[in-house]
Design a protein around this motif. Structure first.
Motif, PDB file in Angstrom:
ATOM      1  N   ASP A 115       0.834  -1.196   0.000  1.00 22.68           N
ATOM      2  CA  ASP A 115       0.000   0.000   0.000  1.00 22.68           C
ATOM      3  C   ASP A 115       0.870   1.248   0.000  1.00 22.68           C
ATOM      4  N   LEU A 116       0.264   2.383   0.247  1.00 22.21           N
ATOM      5  CA  LEU A 116       0.996   3.645   0.179  1.00 22.21           C
ATOM      6  C   LEU A 116       1.956   3.863   1.338  1.00 22.21           C
ATOM      7  N   SER A 117       2.143   2.856   2.176  1.00 19.66           N
ATOM      8  CA  SER A 117       3.138   2.980   3.239  1.00 19.66           C
ATOM      9  C   SER A 117       4.537   2.637   2.712  1.00 19.66           C
ATOM     10  N   GLN A 118       4.663   2.424   1.414  1.00 20.14           N
ATOM     11  CA  GLN A 118       5.963   2.150   0.804  1.00 20.14           C
ATOM     12  C   GLN A 118       6.871   3.367   0.971  1.00 20.14           C
ATOM     13  N   PRO A 119       8.185   3.168   0.896  1.00 16.19           N
ATOM     14  CA  PRO A 119       9.127   4.292   1.034  1.00 16.19           C
ATOM     15  C   PRO A 119       8.853   5.391   0.002  1.00 16.19           C
ATOM     16  N   PRO A 120       9.107   6.637   0.367  1.00 17.13           N
ATOM     17  CA  PRO A 120       8.850   7.759  -0.544  1.00 17.13           C
ATOM     18  C   PRO A 120       9.542   7.621  -1.905  1.00 17.13           C
ATOM     19  N   LEU A 121      10.756   7.090  -1.930  1.00 24.45           N
ATOM     20  CA  LEU A 121      11.452   6.942  -3.209  1.00 24.45           C
ATOM     21  C   LEU A 121      10.747   5.950  -4.120  1.00 24.45           C
ATOM     22  N   ASP A 122      10.156   4.889  -3.537  1.00 22.42           N
ATOM     23  CA  ASP A 122       9.389   3.928  -4.332  1.00 22.42           C
ATOM     24  C   ASP A 122       8.164   4.602  -4.939  1.00 22.42           C
ATOM     25  N   LYS A 123       7.505   5.443  -4.159  1.00 20.26           N
ATOM     26  CA  LYS A 123       6.326   6.147  -4.659  1.00 20.26           C
ATOM     27  C   LYS A 123       6.710   7.141  -5.752  1.00 20.26           C
ATOM     28  N   LEU A 124       7.832   7.828  -5.564  1.00 21.13           N
ATOM     29  CA  LEU A 124       8.294   8.782  -6.567  1.00 21.13           C
ATOM     30  C   LEU A 124       8.644   8.064  -7.862  1.00 21.13           C
ATOM     31  N   LEU A 125       9.384   6.961  -7.774  1.00 24.31           N
ATOM     32  CA  LEU A 125       9.729   6.187  -8.957  1.00 24.31           C
ATOM     33  C   LEU A 125       8.461   5.707  -9.659  1.00 24.31           C
ATOM     34  N   PHE A 126       7.491   5.231  -8.890  1.00 25.22           N
ATOM     35  CA  PHE A 126       6.234   4.749  -9.452  1.00 25.22           C
ATOM     36  C   PHE A 126       5.550   5.825 -10.299  1.00 25.22           C
ATOM     37  N   ILE A 127       5.369   7.015  -9.737  1.00 28.78           N
ATOM     38  CA  ILE A 127       4.608   8.046 -10.441  1.00 28.78           C
ATOM     39  C   ILE A 127       5.429   8.665 -11.578  1.00 28.78           C
ATOM     40  N   ARG A 148      -5.388   3.305  -7.868  1.00 27.49           N
ATOM     41  CA  ARG A 148      -5.458   4.084  -6.613  1.00 27.49           C
ATOM     42  C   ARG A 148      -4.191   4.892  -6.401  1.00 27.49           C
ATOM     43  N   TRP A 149      -3.026   4.266  -6.612  1.00 34.32           N
ATOM     44  CA  TRP A 149      -1.756   4.962  -6.411  1.00 34.32           C
ATOM     45  C   TRP A 149      -1.661   6.172  -7.336  1.00 34.32           C
ATOM     46  N   VAL A 150      -2.048   5.991  -8.607  1.00 29.40           N
ATOM     47  CA  VAL A 150      -1.976   7.104  -9.559  1.00 29.40           C
ATOM     48  C   VAL A 150      -2.894   8.237  -9.115  1.00 29.40           C
ATOM     49  N   LYS A 151      -4.101   7.901  -8.708  1.00 28.80           N
ATOM     50  CA  LYS A 151      -5.067   8.925  -8.302  1.00 28.80           C
ATOM     51  C   LYS A 151      -4.629   9.673  -7.048  1.00 28.80           C
ATOM     52  N   ILE A 152      -3.828   9.038  -6.213  1.00 29.79           N
ATOM     53  CA  ILE A 152      -3.333   9.686  -4.998  1.00 29.79           C
ATOM     54  C   ILE A 152      -2.032  10.438  -5.265  1.00 29.79           C
ATOM     55  N   LEU A 153      -1.087   9.785  -5.951  1.00 35.81           N
ATOM     56  CA  LEU A 153       0.257  10.349  -6.104  1.00 35.81           C
ATOM     57  C   LEU A 153       0.356  11.438  -7.159  1.00 35.81           C
ATOM     58  N   LEU A 154      -0.421  11.353  -8.228  1.00 33.20           N
ATOM     59  CA  LEU A 154      -0.323  12.363  -9.280  1.00 33.20           C
ATOM     60  C   LEU A 154      -0.684  13.762  -8.774  1.00 33.20           C
ATOM     61  N   PRO A 155      -1.787  13.940  -8.049  1.00 29.98           N
ATOM     62  CA  PRO A 155      -2.073  15.281  -7.523  1.00 29.98           C
ATOM     63  C   PRO A 155      -1.006  15.786  -6.541  1.00 29.98           C
ATOM     64  N   VAL A 156      -0.423  14.878  -5.770  1.00 28.25           N
ATOM     65  CA  VAL A 156       0.630  15.266  -4.827  1.00 28.25           C
ATOM     66  C   VAL A 156       1.845  15.787  -5.600  1.00 28.25           C
TER      67      VAL A 156
END
Length: 81
Positions: free
Chosen positions: A6-18, A44-52
């Motif tokens: 889920d979105l509790s992944q490390p910030p760098l993983d989320k950044l790489l993803f988006i 879900r990740w795209v809908k959350i991370l893209l606006p951020v």
């Protein structure tokens, strides 16, 4: 699929993803394959991370045209130059 991610992944993983999503605009199925997620969670990740990311950059992000016809073409577009 692997266990729950889920979105509790490390910030760098989320950044790489988006960033990968914006650079290559893969289908949710391909993005899920690359990150070990199901297509629903990718959505879900795209809908959350893209606006951020857009708020952080102070501008909207534009997706590239989706015209990739093969896996080789997809991986050739991963060049960040």
């Amino acid at each position: 699929m692997q266990g729950r991610k889920d979105l509790s992944q490390p910030p760098l993983d989320k950044l790489l993803f988006i960033l990968l999503y914006l650079k290559c605009y893969p289908t949710y199925d391909l993005q899920g394959l690359l990150f070990g997620l199901d297509r629903t969670r990718v959505c879900r990740w795209v809908k959350i991370l893209l606006p951020v990311l857009e708020m952080t950059l102070g501008r909207e992000c534009v997706l590239p045209a989706r015209q990739i016809r093969s896996a080789e073409e997809f991986f050739s577009r991963l060049s960040w130059s």
